[in-house]
Design a protein around this motif. Structure first.
Motif, PDB file in Angstrom:
ATOM      1  N   ASP A 475       0.820  -1.208   0.000  1.00  0.00           N
ATOM      2  CA  ASP A 475       0.000   0.000   0.000  1.00  0.00           C
ATOM      3  C   ASP A 475       0.859   1.266   0.000  1.00  0.00           C
ATOM      4  O   ASP A 475       0.372   2.346   0.352  1.00  0.00           O
ATOM      5  N   SER A 476       2.092   1.140  -0.391  1.00  0.00           N
ATOM      6  CA  SER A 476       3.032   2.266  -0.322  1.00  0.00           C
ATOM      7  C   SER A 476       2.490   3.494  -1.054  1.00  0.00           C
ATOM      8  O   SER A 476       1.958   3.400  -2.156  1.00  0.00           O
ATOM      9  N   LYS A 477       2.645   4.633  -0.422  1.00  0.00           N
ATOM     10  CA  LYS A 477       2.222   5.897  -1.019  1.00  0.00           C
ATOM     11  C   LYS A 477       3.398   6.647  -1.629  1.00  0.00           C
ATOM     12  O   LYS A 477       3.258   7.796  -2.054  1.00  0.00           O
ATOM     13  N   GLN A 478       4.557   6.002  -1.696  1.00  0.00           N
ATOM     14  CA  GLN A 478       5.739   6.641  -2.254  1.00  0.00           C
ATOM     15  C   GLN A 478       6.274   5.832  -3.433  1.00  0.00           C
ATOM     16  O   GLN A 478       6.293   4.604  -3.403  1.00  0.00           O
ATOM     17  N   LEU A 479       6.718   6.541  -4.432  1.00  0.00           N
ATOM     18  CA  LEU A 479       7.361   5.902  -5.579  1.00  0.00           C
ATOM     19  C   LEU A 479       8.830   5.631  -5.258  1.00  0.00           C
ATOM     20  O   LEU A 479       9.388   6.230  -4.335  1.00  0.00           O
ATOM     21  N   PRO A 480       9.491   4.755  -6.015  1.00  0.00           N
ATOM     22  CA  PRO A 480      10.920   4.520  -5.787  1.00  0.00           C
ATOM     23  C   PRO A 480      11.716   5.817  -5.844  1.00  0.00           C
ATOM     24  O   PRO A 480      11.461   6.680  -6.687  1.00  0.00           O
ATOM     25  N   GLU A 481      12.681   5.965  -4.962  1.00  0.00           N
ATOM     26  CA  GLU A 481      13.460   7.197  -4.905  1.00  0.00           C
ATOM     27  C   GLU A 481      14.269   7.434  -6.169  1.00  0.00           C
ATOM     28  O   GLU A 481      14.572   8.573  -6.520  1.00  0.00           O
ATOM     29  N   SER A 499       7.306  17.542 -13.537  1.00  0.00           N
ATOM     30  CA  SER A 499       7.961  18.346 -12.513  1.00  0.00           C
ATOM     31  C   SER A 499       7.641  17.840 -11.106  1.00  0.00           C
ATOM     32  O   SER A 499       8.425  18.039 -10.184  1.00  0.00           O
ATOM     33  N   ALA A 500       6.490  17.192 -10.935  1.00  0.00           N
ATOM     34  CA  ALA A 500       6.075  16.690  -9.616  1.00  0.00           C
ATOM     35  C   ALA A 500       5.091  15.549  -9.818  1.00  0.00           C
ATOM     36  O   ALA A 500       3.888  15.690  -9.598  1.00  0.00           O
ATOM     37  N   LEU A 501       5.585  14.397 -10.235  1.00  0.00           N
ATOM     38  CA  LEU A 501       4.736  13.278 -10.638  1.00  0.00           C
ATOM     39  C   LEU A 501       3.757  12.855  -9.546  1.00  0.00           C
ATOM     40  O   LEU A 501       2.625  12.458  -9.827  1.00  0.00           O
ATOM     41  N   GLN A 502       4.160  12.950  -8.285  1.00  0.00           N
ATOM     42  CA  GLN A 502       3.327  12.469  -7.191  1.00  0.00           C
ATOM     43  C   GLN A 502       2.306  13.502  -6.706  1.00  0.00           C
ATOM     44  O   GLN A 502       1.494  13.195  -5.841  1.00  0.00           O
ATOM     45  N   ASN A 507       2.165  19.396 -10.638  1.00  0.00           N
ATOM     46  CA  ASN A 507       2.863  18.719 -11.733  1.00  0.00           C
ATOM     47  C   ASN A 507       2.682  19.429 -13.070  1.00  0.00           C
ATOM     48  O   ASN A 507       1.557  19.665 -13.522  1.00  0.00           O
ATOM     49  N   LEU A 508       3.798  19.761 -13.700  1.00  0.00           N
ATOM     50  CA  LEU A 508       3.821  20.210 -15.092  1.00  0.00           C
ATOM     51  C   LEU A 508       4.251  19.012 -15.914  1.00  0.00           C
ATOM     52  O   LEU A 508       5.345  18.479 -15.718  1.00  0.00           O
ATOM     53  N   PHE A 509       3.408  18.583 -16.808  1.00  0.00           N
ATOM     54  CA  PHE A 509       3.557  17.318 -17.544  1.00  0.00           C
ATOM     55  C   PHE A 509       3.754  17.635 -19.022  1.00  0.00           C
ATOM     56  O   PHE A 509       2.851  18.123 -19.685  1.00  0.00           O
ATOM     57  N   LEU A 510       4.952  17.344 -19.517  1.00  0.00           N
ATOM     58  CA  LEU A 510       5.305  17.571 -20.917  1.00  0.00           C
ATOM     59  C   LEU A 510       5.415  16.234 -21.625  1.00  0.00           C
ATOM     60  O   LEU A 510       6.107  15.323 -21.150  1.00  0.00           O
ATOM     61  N   SER A 511       4.743  16.102 -22.758  1.00  0.00           N
ATOM     62  CA  SER A 511       4.861  14.890 -23.578  1.00  0.00           C
ATOM     63  C   SER A 511       5.251  15.299 -24.999  1.00  0.00           C
ATOM     64  O   SER A 511       4.783  16.307 -25.518  1.00  0.00           O
ATOM     65  N   PHE A 512       6.089  14.484 -25.615  1.00  0.00           N
ATOM     66  CA  PHE A 512       6.678  14.811 -26.922  1.00  0.00           C
ATOM     67  C   PHE A 512       6.733  13.541 -27.747  1.00  0.00           C
ATOM     68  O   PHE A 512       7.106  12.473 -27.244  1.00  0.00           O
ATOM     69  N   ARG A 513       6.350  13.652 -29.028  1.00  0.00           N
ATOM     70  CA  ARG A 513       6.292  12.460 -29.889  1.00  0.00           C
ATOM     71  C   ARG A 513       6.988  12.710 -31.215  1.00  0.00           C
ATOM     72  O   ARG A 513       6.773  13.713 -31.884  1.00  0.00           O
TER      73      ARG A 513
END
Length: 851
Positions: A475-481, A499-502, A507-513
């Motif tokens: 039930d961890s609320k933290q992602l791998p460091e 910028s802040a996934l959690q 969070n600023l989310f940039l996607s590029f294709r």
């Protein structure tokens, strides 16, 4: 390409003294390919110019090489193919061969020959060869057992479709009532029980409506063993058997597949409740429907097509289940089963040439594949004793699922249907839950821990979840460091950065294709395009609505390049073809700077040559002409360098060149209206609901005219909108910065995100130097000069450099190893390092470079 890294122990050292060479990435020859992946195989694979994707590699040939009913393969590490050192396959009707063993490092040779249905063997073709490097990670190892190892362990009794859940289902009735999904499961079953689908005189007309009822009843029956559910399935099936079918409807693969599925579910889970005659009738109908839709024998189709969406979404699974149900006594079913096993090994998951853990068709259509992606490895692993989830695609899927479609946010935004879900959908979460349970993947576990309510809405994988009872992952609320703030999906050609996934609110989310798979199928004409999200909503995002695969709106205002944050050349975009490919040639990432470059120089290559697209244009009365945004262009270079300067700035540096002067249309799309300052080329958007603003500013040595419209070239058809949801299909804002004809151009774009209550840093320009708060940027905007870009964070000294000169990092000089490379000095994996990178060429599977 070589990626070099250097650990900095003291800024006084000359940085070239202690180079640590990172793992090389095998590159293709640096001349342009006609296409990276052939839409339909024309070239035997692999050959000497190919770097294999996996060891062992499948051997694949085009249809033209099979001149008789069967084809035979030979593979050896000796060019003379001696006995004892050669794998010789039994002649088969399909165009693939899987070695089912690891291939040793060195040169391998292979050949094929056609064989008649009477066993007459034709001459061997000329020999091809390829290399096995034996090096990971670019050549991961994953070996599957032979088909015989799978076949000999087939279940004998019933039910058998979910034999991998057999032990769980035996104990389910005693514990299932306390499961958190029990109420929803029984509610859906009750809906099916109340339906008249077992007496409807038009039952065959509504097969697609009734198929979910059968699935809900089957789930309830297998989990509770309450016979009312089984009796309803039996009643429905008997009604089908005594009603004359409308065979004209069988031409649709969804209809045919769901009819087959309904019959299989009843045959399997209620087997003992039918008479022998009824079972024979069901079997006969299953094969008749499958044969009518060419599901019985797909040989030569799926192993040679790079895209065949419906097959992999559902037809494959249904064909596999027919084989599983009847192969113990039916030779056709046995052949179907063997074909399915071999084609999965050769081309799955996700095309076989994709190890990224995401779908090459984009996030929108991932959900159509989740049932198959869960079912097949579960079945194959159970029956062979080999863990099919060890395939690199599955190993990478947990992280890719989260990074491309974060919690509380829209997806990365590529592919058909990507705009439909404002937050992660139930099918995606169900698949993540499956990965977390079976592999312990911490990204998948974190993902579903934060989306439990939406997960419990899923009914397609409910049988699995409820049979396996409570979740087995943390039930961890933290992602791998060591997770990193960005991910490069190299095979499908995407980069995503956060910028802040959690924390969705920050969070600023940039996607590029820029994808080697090109455009067409469920992919879009969006090479070198980007999307940007903040606080879960789109700041800039591709536009239009997926109401139809190929109506006028889809072709002109959704799939077309004009609908994406990319460019047009003389008003012309990218055609719908695998020839219109892009590639992400570099990616560097640190805690302060994320960087990638896409090359779409090959993407503006004329018109689509595929019969399907030609017919689709014809149906709606649209021609592939320059007036409609299609045609040849003189583009020779389109390289887009894109950065996330953490936490709140996006930087874009475009290199544009053509063999003659062209008009450059730089595109940006927003859900809200732009405030345009034409004099300063500044574009401001305000997002009231989420309380932030965005400011984009363009810089070029050439003036531009900026316009916007909230009208589509072809608006969506109201007749195709879901009843009662017409208000969802609002107009969107489309901005064009038009640069008058030139043979070359450079455009620098700086995007700043401003949450309410924060002061925006002033952007100051002095010549080619730009200062914005802690950031200092130097950009060469004269296209007659070599491309050059330097980005420095004046607080922590993080530095990026593109160009030919050595790199100044504080008081220290880094000696660049290769001209034109990209250099990043940043905190990487907890240490301050210098990484240098030149161009990476994607692995290709078709013909070699164009002559």
């Amino acid at each position: 390409m070589k990626k070099h890294s250097l650990l900095i122990h003291g800024m006084a050292f000359i940085l070239c003294l202690s180079i640590l060479y990172g793992p090389d990435k095998i590159q293709a020859q640096k001349t342009s390919l006609v296409r990276v992946h052939e839409n339909v195989r024309e070239t035997p694979y692999p050959q000497k110019e190919h770097q294999v994707y996996i060891n062992p590699t499948p051997l694949l040939v085009p249809k033209s090489m099979k001149t008789e009913a069967l084809i035979q393969f030979e593979l050896s590490n000796d060019s003379t193919f001696p006995a004892g050192k050669t794998m010789t396959d039994t002649p088969k009707p399909w165009l693939m061969f899987n070695p089912h063993r690891i291939l040793e490092k060195g040169t391998w040779y292979w050949r094929v020959r056609s064989v008649t249905d009477k066993g007459e063997k034709k001459a061997w073709n000329p020999v091809w060869k390829f290399q096995i490097s034996g090096e990971e990670p670019q050549e991961p190892q994953f070996v599957t057992p032979s088909f015989q190892a799978f076949f000999q362990n087939l279940p004998k009794g019933y039910p058998r479709l979910y034999c991998f859940l057999e032990k769980d289902l035996k104990t389910a009735p005693q514990r299932i009532a306390s499961h958190p999904e029990y109420k929803d499961m029984t509610s859906r079953a009750a809906t099916a029980m109340k339906s008249n689908f077992d007496t409807d005189p038009n039952v065959y007309r509504y097969i697609r409506k009734y198929n979910p009822y059968v699935a809900w009843l089957q789930t309830a029956w297998l989990l509770t063993r309450d016979t009312q559910y089984a009796q309803k399935m039996v009643s429905y099936t008997r009604h089908l058997l005594r009603t004359k079918p409308d065979k004209a409807l069988w031409k649709d693969d969804f209809y045919s597949g769901e009819l087959i599925e309904s019959l299989l579910y009843a045959y399997d889970s209620c087997h003992d409740l039918f008479t022998p005659q009824e079972l024979r009738q069901m079997e006969q109908m299953i094969f008749e429907v499958a044969k009518g839709h060419h599901m019985v024998q797909r040989s030569g189709n799926e192993e040679t097509h790079i895209f065949n969406n419906h097959y992999w979404q559902h037809c494959f699974r249904q064909m596999l289940q027919i084989g599983l149900m009847f192969a113990d006594r039916n030779e056709t079913a046995r052949e179907m089963l063997e074909y399915c096993y071999e084609v999965w090994t050769a081309r799955a998951p996700a095309s076989g040439f994709n190890r990224d853990g995401e779908w090459h068709n984009g996030t929108g259509y991932f959900t159509a594949n989740t049932h198959t992606l869960y079912y097949v490895p579960s079945l194959f692993s159970y029956l062979t004793g080999t863990d099919f989830l060890k395939h690199p695609w599955y190993q990478n899927a947990g992280k890719a699922l989260l990074y491309t479609f974060p919690v509380g946010t829209m997806s990365a935004g590529f592919g058909d249907g990507n705009e439909r879900q404002p937050v992660p959908d139930r099918q995606r979460l169900a698949f993540a839950d499956f990965l977390a349970r079976e592999t312990g993947n911490p990204y998948a576990a974190w993902y579903v821990n934060h989306c439990q309510r939406d997960l419990r809405r899923d009914f397609e994988l409910r049988l699995y979840r409820m049979a396996r009872s409570e979740k087995t992952y943390s039930d961890s609320k933290q992602l791998p460091e060591d997770r990193g703030n960005a991910l490069w999906l190299e095979d499908i050609g995407e980069v995503v950065a956060h910028s802040a996934l959690q924390n969705t609110n920050r969070n600023l989310f940039l996607s590029f294709r820029s994808s080697p798979f090109g455009s067409g199928s469920h992919t879009l004409a969006d090479q070198n395009s980007f999307n940007l999200h903040f606080r879960g909503v789109p700041v800039y995002r591709s536009t239009g609505y997926y109401l139809n695969f190929s109506d006028a709106h889809n072709l002109m205002s959704y799939r077309h390049t004009r609908a994406h944050n990319s460019i047009l050349v003389d008003g012309i975009g990218q055609p719908f073809t695998t020839r219109a490919y892009g590639k992400i040639t570099r990616m560097l990432n640190g805690e302060t700077i994320t960087y990638a470059v896409g090359d779409a120089s090959n993407a503006y290559c004329g018109v689509s040559e595929y019969p399907m697209w030609i017919e689709n244009f014809k149906k709606v009365g649209i021609t592939q002409t320059p007036e409609n945004g299609f045609g040849e262009t003189p583009l020779t270079k389109y390289r887009r360098h894109i950065f996330l300067l953490h936490p709140d700035i996006v930087l874009i540096y475009d290199e544009l060149e053509a063999s003659r002067p062209v008009r450059w249309d730089w595109l940006l799309h927003s859900p809200v209206q732009f405030q345009i300052d034409g004099k300063n080329a500044t574009l401001t958007t305000r997002y009231e609901q989420k309380q932030f603003s965005s400011v984009a500013q363009l810089f070029s040595n050439q003036p531009c005219e900026i316009t916007q419209t909230d009208q589509f070239v072809c608006p969506p058809d109201p007749k195709k909108m879901k009843k009662g949801q017409e208000s969802k299909y609002v107009n969107q804002w489309h901005l064009t910065a038009t640069f008058q004809p030139s043979a070359a151009n450079r455009i620098l774009t700086v995007i700043r995100i401003l949450p309410d209550g924060q002061k925006m840093s002033e952007l100051i320009r002095k010549g080619n130097t730009f200062t914005c708060g802690r950031w200092k940027i130097q950009a060469e905007l004269d296209p007659s000069q070599p491309a050059s870009l330097q980005v420095v964070n004046t607080r922590n000294n993080a530095t990026f450099s593109l160009g030919n000169d050595d790199v100044q990092i504080g008081v220290t000089t880094y000696k660049r190893l290769e001209k034109g490379s990209s250099v990043l000095y940043d905190k990487i994996d907890g240490e301050w390092l210098v990484h240098e990178m030149s161009d990476y060429e994607p692995q290709f599977t078709g013909a070699g470079p164009a002559k």
